[in-house]
Design an enzyme around this catalytic site. Structure first.
Site, mmCIF file in Angstrom:
data_model
loop_
_atom_site.group_PDB
_atom_site.id
_atom_site.type_symbol
_atom_site.label_atom_id
_atom_site.label_comp_id
_atom_site.label_asym_id
_atom_site.label_seq_id
_atom_site.Cartn_x
_atom_site.Cartn_y
_atom_site.Cartn_z
ATOM 1 C CG ASP A 155 53.628 33.905 24.526
ATOM 2 O OD1 ASP A 155 54.520 34.611 25.044
ATOM 3 O OD2 ASP A 155 52.631 33.509 25.148
ATOM 4 C CE LYS B 219 54.654 32.376 27.526
ATOM 5 N NZ LYS B 219 54.077 33.675 27.941
ATOM 6 N NE ARG C 204 52.235 34.575 35.412
ATOM 7 C CZ ARG C 204 51.967 35.831 35.737
ATOM 8 N NH1 ARG C 204 51.637 36.140 36.974
ATOM 9 N NH2 ARG C 204 52.034 36.791 34.840
ATOM 10 C CG ASP D 74 46.583 36.461 28.368
ATOM 11 O OD1 ASP D 74 47.360 35.709 27.738
ATOM 12 O OD2 ASP D 74 46.412 37.664 28.086
ATOM 13 C CD GLU E 62 50.371 32.105 28.345
ATOM 14 O OE1 GLU E 62 49.672 32.992 28.886
ATOM 15 O OE2 GLU E 62 51.311 32.361 27.569
ATOM 16 C CE LYS F 240 47.998 37.295 24.957
ATOM 17 N NZ LYS F 240 48.316 38.250 26.033
ATOM 18 C CG ASP G 178 49.195 33.792 25.312
ATOM 19 O OD1 ASP G 178 48.097 33.291 25.636
ATOM 20 O OD2 ASP G 178 49.837 34.583 26.040
HETATM 21 N N1 BES Z 1 52.574 36.210 26.343
HETATM 22 C C1 BES Z 1 52.057 37.193 27.194
HETATM 23 C C2 BES Z 1 53.031 38.325 27.487
HETATM 24 C C3 BES Z 1 53.471 39.172 26.323
HETATM 25 C C4 BES Z 1 52.903 40.401 26.112
HETATM 26 C C5 BES Z 1 54.487 38.761 25.504
HETATM 27 C C6 BES Z 1 53.322 41.194 25.074
HETATM 28 C C7 BES Z 1 54.910 39.555 24.459
HETATM 29 C C8 BES Z 1 54.338 40.778 24.253
HETATM 30 C C9 BES Z 1 51.653 36.575 28.538
HETATM 31 O O1 BES Z 1 51.273 35.256 28.500
HETATM 32 C C10 BES Z 1 50.500 37.356 29.062
HETATM 33 O O2 BES Z 1 49.497 37.378 28.424
HETATM 34 N N2 BES Z 1 50.683 37.998 30.192
HETATM 35 C C11 BES Z 1 49.684 38.805 30.791
HETATM 36 C C12 BES Z 1 49.675 38.531 32.271
HETATM 37 C C13 BES Z 1 48.486 39.118 32.999
HETATM 38 C C14 BES Z 1 47.238 38.396 32.610
HETATM 39 C C15 BES Z 1 48.736 38.992 34.480
HETATM 40 C C16 BES Z 1 50.034 40.276 30.514
HETATM 41 O O3 BES Z 1 51.230 40.615 30.520
HETATM 42 O O4 BES Z 1 49.126 41.046 30.270
HETATM 43 ZN ZN ZN Z 2 52.059 34.133 26.928
HETATM 44 ZN ZN ZN Z 3 49.188 34.989 28.062
#
Ligand code: BES
Ligand code: ZN
Ligand code: ZN
Length: 500
Positions: A288, A265, A351, A347, A349, A277, A270
């Site tokens: 990210d 990824k 996946r 967010d 994204e 966010k 992000d």
């Molecule tokens: N890049 C983030 C996940 C992340 C969080 C990486 C903290 C490193 C540290 C990912 O893209 C994300 O935002 N995931 C969301 C998913 C949710 C919206 C279902 C999350 O984990 O909150």
């Molecule tokens: Zn992310």
């Molecule tokens: Zn994200």
């Protein structure tokens, strides 16, 4: 920092590093140095109070100044606990601490008398190599953007004195290959996101051509033609073009042998997109692209040490930004696989990027297996903190091999379940699936989502959201990017797939 290799002789250095056992008995050549100095060293360490406590369970050390008759201004005596049981990681940590000690005191000419330390678990050649690797990894620094207070230290030259110095020297390029891969990963991840954009990461991937890696870069035009609507939906709000970089290393004697594949990824930043966010902590999202950083660094390591394996690295590179073209929550996109996705949260994204990257890898290269790495979910940090990365897989053998390699390198993995009941949580009322789950297990539903883009190929997903970055100093990693995954996967390739 560099190493040189010499037989066991007594030479002029500023610092001599020697070792003793837990009962303060000098090991190997250190006994000879002690003789020359008329027992100055052994006398000095006969008292336990000479040893300064270090935060390591495996050793402490004593410093002896101007030992008699030796051309050394100082001798460091490292007292090792049960070194006969030392592991790969113990030697790496020893090397890491050795480096920090030497650099703390700003020593330049250092000689390590690496002799008499025999571990049941690891050969003498490997133990010295792991120690050197630990030192190289601990010495990483990134001060490219500093214009003042830039610490210009003299490059360290460390001599390794050993009876098998020729063999150690011959193996040294393999050590450097790992350190260089890790360094490349750390640089990519540490670079700020206004510089390390998707095209820039792609350029870095392309730079591996120098080492014999074949590189192909797809831009938005090509990906649109292929129908990668899932990956492309993420970059729509960004001014930087999305890219897919494919790196191919052909090192097996049978060039036609099925490759193994690593997918990363690469979200260069992000913001969350329209599902923005919160400001607090958003700066962390420069890492990210950590998964893609590991894949590029790993490919560099494999190429540098001419690994006898055919390997593919694929990284999906996008910036998840807001903008008037950005994807909206509730948009429906069509992935490269043909499956449709309702994007309920922009967010989630990572996946979407991996969906198309995984399908592409599978279609184009028919790999023996696929391992993807992604800073995918915050939920994995809730579950495992910064200690373990999450492992999700459709294959027990692959999982065991990865877990085993992770244990050796102290890049630990913890396996989570996949199950059809979890899979139901990502069904969408209007499309084939939605990009967020309806229930609580966020890391699992993310993995279930990825699994919908894997057919029968053995596959493992490593959620490295909690391990890519460290806020505390680690024995072989400064604060910041850890490159978690490079050592693990290099060991995994070497142990289970090379030359086979
Ligand atoms: N890049 C983030 C996940 C992340 C969080 C990486 C903290 C490193 C540290 C990912 O893209 C994300 O935002 N995931 C969301 C998913 C949710 C919206 C279902 C999350 O984990 O909150
Ligand atoms: Zn992310
Ligand atoms: Zn994200």
């Amino acid at each position: 920092m560099d190493f040189q290799f010499k037989p066991l002789i007594t030479e002029r250095d500023h610092i001599g590093v020697v070792f003793c056992d837990s009962k303060n008995r000098l090991l190997g050549y250190a006994k000879k140095l002690d003789q020359i100095s008329k027992k100055h060293i052994s006398t000095a360490i006969s008292n336990d109070t000479s040893f300064q406590r270090r935060k390591s369970k495996t050793f402490d050390y004593a410093i002896i100044h101007t030992p008699a008759n030796l051309k050394l201004s100082k001798v460091y005596v490292f007292r090792l606990s049960d070194y006969s049981k030392f592991s790969v990681r113990d030697f790496q940590i020893l090397g890491g601490h050795l480096y920090s000690l030497i650099s703390f005191y700003q020593e330049d000419k250092v000689g390590i008398y690496f002799d008499g330390i025999v571990s049941k678990n690891i050969s003498a050649l490997n133990s010295s190599s792991e120690m050197m690797l630990g030192s190289l990894l601990a010495s990483y620094k990134f001060d490219k953007y500093k214009t003042v207070n830039k610490k210009e230290k003299k490059p360290l030259k460390i001599k390794i004195y050993s009876s098998s110095y020729l063999r150690i020297e011959k193996n040294y390029p393999n050590v450097v290959a790992i350190a260089e891969g890790v360094t490349m990963t750390r640089n990519l991840v540490t670079e700020p996101p206004n510089f390390m954009t998707p095209p820039e990461i792609a350029k870095n991937a392309a730079s591996l051509e120098t080492y014999g890696v074949e590189v192909k870069i797809l831009g938005e035009k090509e990906m649109t033609k292929l129908g990668m609507g899932s990956l492309l939906s993420v970059g729509r709000g960004s001014e930087h073009e999305s890219k897919l970089a494919i790196m191919k290393w052909t090192g097996h004697k049978n060039k036609k042998k099925k490759p193994i594949a690593f997918i990363g990824k690469g979200v260069s930043f992000d913001t969350g997109g329209v599902s923005l966010k919160p400001a607090n902590g958003m700066q962390e999202m420069k890492y990210d692209m950590g998964g893609s950083g590991v894949v590029v660094g790993l490919m560099k390591t494999l190429a540098l040490r001419k690994a006898k394996v055919n390997a593919i690295g694929v990284v999906g590179l996008v910036e998840n930004h807001i903008g008037n073209m950005a994807t909206r929550p509730s948009d429906v996109v069509t992935s490269y696989s043909g499956q449709t996705i309702e994007v309920l949260n922009t967010d989630a994204e990572g996946r979407l990027v991996l969906a198309d990257a995984l399908w592409y890898t599978q279609e184009q290269y028919k790999p023996e297996f696929m391992v993807n790495l992604a800073t995918l979910t915050g939920a994995i940090v809730v579950a495992l903190g910064n200690e373990y990365a999450g492992l999700f897989s459709n294959n027990d053998k692959l999982s065991k091999q990865l877990e085993e390699s992770g244990k050796i390198e102290d890049e630990k993995l913890w396996r989570f379940p996949l199950h059809s009941n979890f899979d139901k949580m990502i069904n969408s009322p209007i499309a084939d699936m939605q990009n967020i789950g309806t229930g609580h297990p966020g890391s699992i539903t993310a993995a279930q989502f990825l699994q919908r883009f894997v057919n029968k190929t053995p596959w493992a997903h490593l959620d490295i959201a909690g391990t890519t970055w460290t806020k505390t100093l680690l024995p072989t990693s400064p604060k910041g990017s850890t490159a978690f995954g490079v050592k693990l996967l290099n060991r995994f390739v070497n142990k289970y797939y090379e030359g086979k």
